[in-house]
Every structure is written in C-alpha cells, then in structure tokens.
Design an enzyme around this catalytic site. Structure first.
Site, PDB file in Angstrom:
ATOM      1  N   CYS A   2       5.092  16.857 -21.703  1.00  8.23           N
ATOM      2  CA  CYS A   2       4.873  15.446 -22.022  1.00  8.23           C
ATOM      3  C   CYS A   2       5.927  15.009 -23.037  1.00  8.23           C
ATOM      4  O   CYS A   2       6.321  15.781 -23.903  1.00  8.23           O
ATOM      5  CB  CYS A   2       3.504  15.139 -22.590  1.00  8.23           C
ATOM      6  N   ARG A  27      10.353  17.205 -19.554  1.00  7.67           N
ATOM      7  CA  ARG A  27       9.193  17.752 -20.251  1.00  7.67           C
ATOM      8  C   ARG A  27       7.880  17.447 -19.551  1.00  7.67           C
ATOM      9  O   ARG A  27       6.821  17.845 -19.999  1.00  7.67           O
ATOM     10  CB  ARG A  27       9.134  17.187 -21.660  1.00  7.67           C
ATOM     11  N   TRP A  73       2.648  15.353 -18.291  1.00  7.82           N
ATOM     12  CA  TRP A  73       2.350  16.555 -17.518  1.00  7.82           C
ATOM     13  C   TRP A  73       0.845  16.724 -17.650  1.00  7.82           C
ATOM     14  O   TRP A  73       0.333  17.013 -18.730  1.00  7.82           O
ATOM     15  CB  TRP A  73       3.087  17.757 -18.097  1.00  7.82           C
ATOM     16  N   ASN A  99       0.606  13.799 -27.068  1.00  5.31           N
ATOM     17  CA  ASN A  99       0.918  15.124 -26.517  1.00  5.31           C
ATOM     18  C   ASN A  99      -0.023  16.121 -27.167  1.00  5.31           C
ATOM     19  O   ASN A  99      -0.321  15.986 -28.351  1.00  5.31           O
ATOM     20  CB  ASN A  99       2.345  15.546 -26.867  1.00  5.31           C
ATOM     21  N   GLY A 100      -0.403  17.140 -26.435  1.00  2.00           N
ATOM     22  CA  GLY A 100      -1.294  18.152 -27.000  1.00  2.00           C
ATOM     23  C   GLY A 100      -2.653  18.078 -26.325  1.00  2.00           C
ATOM     24  O   GLY A 100      -2.798  17.453 -25.263  1.00  2.00           O
ATOM     25  N   GLU A 485      12.195  38.346 -13.380  1.00  2.00           N
ATOM     26  CA  GLU A 485      12.853  37.052 -13.577  1.00  2.00           C
ATOM     27  C   GLU A 485      13.271  36.445 -12.231  1.00  2.00           C
ATOM     28  O   GLU A 485      13.113  35.239 -12.006  1.00  2.00           O
ATOM     29  CB  GLU A 485      14.060  37.246 -14.513  1.00  2.00           C
ATOM     30  N   LYS A 489      11.888  32.874 -10.721  1.00  2.00           N
ATOM     31  CA  LYS A 489      12.788  31.789 -10.314  1.00  2.00           C
ATOM     32  C   LYS A 489      12.465  31.335  -8.891  1.00  2.00           C
ATOM     33  O   LYS A 489      12.413  30.154  -8.601  1.00  2.00           O
ATOM     34  CB  LYS A 489      14.263  32.218 -10.386  1.00  2.00           C
ATOM     35  N   GLU A 492       9.216  29.363  -8.803  1.00  2.00           N
ATOM     36  CA  GLU A 492       9.309  28.053  -9.457  1.00  2.00           C
ATOM     37  C   GLU A 492      10.123  27.054  -8.656  1.00  2.00           C
ATOM     38  O   GLU A 492       9.741  25.902  -8.522  1.00  2.00           O
ATOM     39  CB  GLU A 492      10.061  28.187 -10.791  1.00  2.00           C
ATOM     40  N   HIS A 508       2.112  52.999  -5.240  1.00  2.00           N
ATOM     41  CA  HIS A 508       0.747  53.160  -5.745  1.00  2.00           C
ATOM     42  C   HIS A 508      -0.165  52.011  -5.309  1.00  2.00           C
ATOM     43  O   HIS A 508      -1.195  51.774  -5.932  1.00  2.00           O
ATOM     44  CB  HIS A 508       0.752  53.274  -7.273  1.00  2.00           C
ATOM     45  N   LYS A 607       9.241  21.431 -18.644  1.00  2.00           N
ATOM     46  CA  LYS A 607      10.009  22.241 -19.589  1.00  2.00           C
ATOM     47  C   LYS A 607       9.250  22.204 -20.903  1.00  2.00           C
ATOM     48  O   LYS A 607       8.729  21.162 -21.281  1.00  2.00           O
ATOM     49  CB  LYS A 607      11.378  21.586 -19.760  1.00  2.00           C
TER      50      LYS A 607
END
Ligand code: F6R
Length: 612
Positions: A2, A27, A73, A99-100, A485, A489, A492, A508, A607
């Site tokens: 946000c 964001r 967001w 925000n929050g 990683e 990627k 996402e 296993h 982000k």
C-alpha cells in the site's frame, strides 16, 4: 505494501497525488483512490485496478490544494471500490488513508455499530474514520490532531495514517506506528508519502517519522509530537541519488532492466569494500573489533522470501569461509518461537525494502533480548536500517519490479564480503583471502559478459516449464538456495506451480510426483557435490522427467545427462549463486512473457510487505 501520498500547498493536489501514486504503485496495485478538499466539499474518487484507472476517472480540472491518496494491496475486504481508500466518516467531512492493520478492528466495529454507525466497507481502516469523527464531534475545539490522537489510542496494530478534515483545509494530520511515513519539504508546499519514491520528483529534503510520531502538516511545514504528548524535532535528511526515478529506459520491463543492471549493482556493492592486497574486506557499518569477531559463537541470518534465500547463501559462506557456525531463518517464524538470543551471537537482518514487517519484528525480538543485529539492507534510511542502526547497505539501487533480482545478488555479495572480512580475522590465510577477494571483484564484469547474449537453452527451458504440470527445482548446499530462489521467481512472475528441494532429499518422497510432464531444473555447479547431483539427475530421468541443468561452463559430464543445458561461468562454490541465479531470473522473466503475465506487477503481490 500500500502506498500513501499527501499534498498541501498552492498547486492543485490531484495531479501531485496521482504522480506520487504512480511511483508507489509497485507497493500495491489492486485499487487506488484520492480525496481532496474542494471548498465546502470533500471530493472522493476511487477505482479498482491500477493507478491509471484512477487517473482516468479524476476530472482533469479537479480543484483543491489539500489532499491524500492511496494505492492498495487488499488485506481486509475484497478488491472493490468500496474497500479502496480513502475512507470517509459518516458525515463525509473526514477522509482517511491507512497502511498497516488495525488488529482490534472487529470489536471496535461492533461497538461503533451498536452506537448506530453504518459501515460502507469491509476494511479495518474504516473504524478509524468513524472514531476520529466521534472524537472530533465530541470536542471540536480540541481540534483535528486531538481527535486523531484519541482514535489511535484505541487502536491495536500498525498504521501509517493520513487524515484530512473538510473544516480544516490546508491541514493534514498523519501518524506512524509500524508503517513508514516521510514528510517532504517544498517551497510553500509540503508533501507526505509512505516511501520517498513518491517525493523525489518534488523535493530531496525529507523527515522520516518514527513510530508513535504524530505530525501536523500545512503548506509552511510541519510540527511533530509524540503520541503520548510532547514535541519532538526530527532531523531533515537529504535524499540520495538512489531515489532518482530512472524509468525503464529501453527495457520492456523493470524486471529485465534490473536483471541487466546486475553488473553495476554488484560493482557498487563491492566497490571499496574488498581489499585484495591484504586478502580481506572492510565493511564500514560493522564496527566489530578483531576480538569481537573472534568471539562470535553463532550467526543467524534473518529474512523473508528472496532475502531469506540470500541469507541461506550468507550463512553458508560464513560457516564455510569464516568457520562461524551459521544458519538462516525465516524471519516471520523466528520471533514467535521465543528464540534464545545470546550476547556473543550475531544476527543479520536481510531486506531489500528495509520495511518488511516480519523481518523488522525479528530484529526487535533480537534487540529486546540483548542481541546484536546488523542490517543487510538496500533502501537507505528504511525502518530496518534505522532500527538496526548498524550494518551494511547493499547499494543495488531502486528495485521497482515486484520480483526481486538485483537485490538478491547484492545481498549475497555483501554477505560474501562480510564472510571474507570475518574469515581473515579468524582462520583464513592471506593467499586464500586474496584469491577469494580477487574473484569477488571479477564477478560484476563476468556477470556483464554472461548477460550480453541470451543463454543457449533458455527458450527450450521456457517451453518445458510453461507446458508441464509443475516444475521441480533441485540443488545442494548454496545451490539449494538458488533452486529456492528460481522456484520463487517462476511462481511469482509466471504463476507456474513449482517447488524446490535439496537434490538428495527428493528420493525421500517428492520423487513420487515425477513423470514426463514434470520438468526438473537442477542447479549443478562443478563442485564436490556434482557427481552426487548427477546421480539424482539419473533418478529423475529414470522416471521420464526432463532435466534442465544449470551447470558450469566446461563441465563435460552434466550435458551428457541433461535434456537442456545452460552453462554459467566457473567460480568458487560459495560465489557460484551469483552466476547460477542469472538463468533462473531470465527463465522466470521469459516464462512470464510467454504466458502473458503482468511481469512487473504480478497478481496478488506487492513490493515491500509491511503487514505481518
Ligand atoms: C521475491 C520477493 C519477496 C521479498 C520478501 C522480502 O521476489 O521480492 O519474496 O524478497 O517479501 O522483502 P524484503 O527483502 O524487502 O524484506
């Protein structure tokens, strides 16, 4: 997560706010809105979708020189126009962006509903608008700041909040607790934002609010006080070059640009830090004497997502090179298991944004227990950097694409530098130190060379990964971190289901999932583990799955058993992630393109995750 923008001055507020929201869109981008004070009316415009949708809906001549805006967001309540910020009180005279998370919003909402308040959204934020309104009406002589203060006293959770009042044009009240806010000084105008990116086009002089600060902002400046009373003065800081908005240049996406920026970002991270003559390295922000370094008993590296993966490499380097027992932990898990923190242990908090709530929470947990925690952070002046108060900036430059790429390699590089410096103080000899330092310094140029042409095999790998059921990523040691990683990627950016495993662990259990339609990406550098990983590859192939191998150039064994081969430069095994991650970043990018994904703004993501 946000974004908030506020403006008060002489210009029309709406264009300034829209410009700021565009810069903050990375964001959070499921909906956006703004409210401005237009003489005797609060004008509210909100839209689902990107800031462009909001901009199209805002009248070009919308008057009003005080306003607030938000790009969202979603946390509480679906992605709808009603849930988009700003939220108004019942009289439509007070507007709030937030925000929050208000953790006690349910009992507060129930209480307000009992008092007859009708809610117009499902958000936690709306309770704030009504609470502020009730306190304001109860004693309007006390003024807007008192009303905001009283409302926030009832709230548990985190906030970066900005409020405007129709009765007080030319005024914004803002407060921070856990979600960043920065005030920017203009000439006869003042700006507010959750992130300096939104301000860099207008001013370079900013003040970062601290938790439990509340600020009155008007065109001539601001007055900060503490939530529990008493004024406070915060230093004006000058934004550095890194906040300049560079745009995408000739690149089609920020992600591709950032992948290709890695030669420069790595060079910035290493410059002046590696001292090859002495086979060591120096990190200004660490301030640990050789005696302190010799006494470190354990290093814990804390981070989330990509930063956690970088932390795995950092921990391996610290153990392998400096002989300091080390581990990496997911920050969001760490703080809630009442961890044992020892005074002679060391902690690194790794974060690109420096605002990740989970990582910040872990930092505070370490500090409460008397531990020493150093930031490994990209964003200068961010909450984690400031809370740690010491550490190292990785200097990767602004990362705009939601999927982290250049920050990962810079985080790894910074921790390799730290490992070298600690290693030389402890056990590593000058010759080995020199060789490691020189190799580190050669990485940016070699990364640049590797990136000049698209690697052979990349498009075959893309074809396999976008047409299969899901994709396995395997690797051992630091290559397992790279596999994690690579899988993150691909999830996402391309929304391809995938999972990463330590290569030997596959037999296993997960091997049961393999068949012809499950391509397996194996990160297999030519190190002591290579032959064992080649055995895993054989086991994979025996189940009919095709193998994409990220292997060392010149290795003549791996190509014999892999279906698709992508060679990367030969390096010290601890340095190899700086090379082997590159094809996986490109694989995710190209797969996202092939599947027509929104590369820089993948669905459901944002982000900088500033909520727990
Ligand atoms: C992945 C990604 C996230 C972040 C994570 C931590 O591409 O960007 O997994 O790495 O949210 O963020 P920072 O590093 O800002 O603490």
């Amino acid at each position: 997560m946000c974004g908030i923008v506020g403006y008060v001055g002489e210009r029309r507020a709406a264009p300034v706010i829209l410009d700021g929201l565009r810069r903050l869109e990375y964001r959070g981008y499921d909906s956006a809105g703004l409210a401005v004070i237009d003489q005797d009316e609060l004008r509210l415009v909100r839209r689902v979708g990107f800031v462009a949708a909001l901009a199209a809906a805002v009248p070009a001549d919308l008057p009003g020189s005080t306003g607030i805006g938000h790009t969202r967001w979603a946390t509480h309540g679906g992605v709808t126009e009603d849930n988009a910020h700003p939220h108004l009180d019942s009289t439509n005279r007070i507007a709030v962006v937030h925000n929050g998370i208000i953790e006690n919003h349910m009992p507060l909402r129930a209480r307000l509903q009992d008092e007859g308040v009708v809610f117009r959204s499902e958000t936690d934020t709306e309770v704030l608008a009504h609470l502020i309104s009730i306190f304001y009406k109860a004693d309007s002589t006390a003024g807007p700041e008192a009303a905001v203060r009283q409302a926030l006293e009832l709230v548990q959770g985190t906030y970066g909040v900005a409020v405007i009042f129709l009765d007080h044009p030319g005024l914004i009240i803002a407060a921070r607790n856990g979600s960043p806010l920065v005030v920017g000084k203009g000439n006869g105008e003042t700006f507010l934002a959750s992130d300096p990116h939104a301000l860099s086009a207008h001013t370079r002089e900013v003040v970062y609010l601290e938790d439990r600060d509340i600020v009155r902002i008007d065109a001539s400046g601001w007055t900060i006080s503490r939530m529990d009373g008493g004024g406070v003065s915060r230093a004006v800081e000058v934004l550095g070059e890194e906040w300049q908005d560079e745009g995408r240049g000739d690149y089609s996406h920020h992600m591709l640009k950032e992948i290709h920026e890695q030669p420069e970002s790595l060079a910035r991270c290493l410059r002046g830090r590696v001292v090859p003559d002495q086979g060591t390295a120096r990190l200004g922000g660490f301030e640990l004497s050789p005696r302190d370094i010799a006494a470190i008993r354990h290093l814990t590296v804390l981070g989330c997502g990509t930063s956690f993966h970088a932390g795995l490499v950092g921990a391996a380097a610290m153990e392998g090179l400096a002989r300091i027992p080390a581990s990496a932990e997911i920050a969001s898990e760490y703080r809630y298991r009442n961890p044992v923190v020892a005074a002679d242990d060391l902690y690194f908090a790794v974060s690109q944004s420096g605002e990740t709530a989970d990582t910040l929470g872990a930092v505070r947990e370490v500090q409460v227990k008397g531990g020493r925690v150093f930031g490994v952070v990209n964003v200068v002046g961010s909450s984690i950097a400031r809370t740690c108060g010491r550490g190292v900036y990785v200097h990767s430059g602004p990362e705009i694409a939601v999927a982290s790429t250049k920050a990962f390699t810079s985080q790894v590089a910074a921790m390799l530098v730290a490992a070298l410096s600690f290693a030389r103080t402890r056990a590593l000899g000058p010759h080995e130190g020199k060789a490691f330092g020189e190799e580190l310094l050669s990485v940016p140029e070699r990364v640049g060379e590797w990136l000049t042409a698209e690697p052979p095999g990349l498009m075959d790998a893309v074809e396999l990964c976008t047409s299969g059921k899901f994709v396995f990523f395997l690797g051992r040691g630091v290559s397992h971190a790279v596999a994690l990683e690579g899988a993150l990627k691909l999830k996402e950016v391309a929304y391809v289901p995938c999972m990463a495993y330590p290569a030997a662990e596959m037999k296993h259990g997960p091997i049961a999932l393999l068949d012809k339609r499950t391509p397996v990406v194996v990160v297999v550098p030519d190190d002591v583990m290579r032959d064992k990983t080649l055995s895993t590859i054989q086991e994979v192939r025996a189940r009919g799955a095709q193998v994409i191998a990220i292997h060392t150039v010149g290795d003549d064994q791996t190509p014999k058993v892999a279906d698709v081969c992508i060679p990367v430069p030969r390096s010290n095994p601890l340095i190899s992630p700086l090379f082997s991650v590159l094809p996986l970043q490109l694989l995710a990018y190209r797969a996202g393109l092939a599947l027509a994904r929104d590369i820089d703004r993948p669905r459901n993501l944002a982000k900088s995750v500033t909520v727990e």
